[in-house]
Design an enzyme around this catalytic site. Structure first.
Site: not given
Length: 154
Positions: A52, A59
């Site tokens: 992120c 992620d």
């Protein structure tokens, strides 16, 4: 039976360190031995990771890349290293997905390409990103990507 010319490859068969970023990753290609035939090539990366850009938290995504080659095929080891290079890269889901697609289109000039990126929830909301170059060739057998939308544990 055709044989693929691998003479120009620098990574296949060699010990290669993981690139530190997608910009440093070297994507390689080989000539297609089946020019003129409409066939689909699929790569699936069920454990894709990036960061992120705001929090630095990881992620995760399940990425499916489908393409119809013209003159070139992507060399799979270079693609694997390229995809793994996103592990330390901070970018939004949409940017990662489109960057992957654009690099492949630039490298290969395929007859057709699509990418489906099925991202796991961030902040409670899964974000799925889909992109393609246009309509697939007529008559192409195009299987479903086979990744269900996120449904949680139940």
């Amino acid at each position: 039976m055709s044989q693929t010319d691998v003479s120009g490859l620098s990574q296949l068969g060699a010990k290669v360190d993981l690139p530190q970023s997608p910009d440093q990753a070297v994507l390689e290609r080989v000539p297609s031995g089946n020019r003129g035939a409409d066939f689909l090539v699929r790569f699936t990366a069920p454990e894709f990771t990036s960061l992120c850009p705001m929090t630095g938290q990881p992620d995760f995504a399940h990425i499916v890349i489908d393409y119809v080659p013209d003159e070139w095929l992507v060399e799979s080891k270079s693609l694997k290293l390229f995809l793994h290079s996103f592990r330390n890269h901070g970018a939004f889901h949409e940017d990662c997905t489109i960057d992957i697609a654009n690099r492949l289109v630039t490298l290969l000039s395929p007859r057709w390409l699509r990418i489906g990126a099925y991202w796991y929830p961030r902040g409670g909301i899964p974000i799925d990103v889909f992109w393609q170059t246009g309509k697939p060739p007529e008559g192409l057998w195009l299987p479903d990507q086979g990744v269900p939308t996120y449904r949680g544990r139940g």
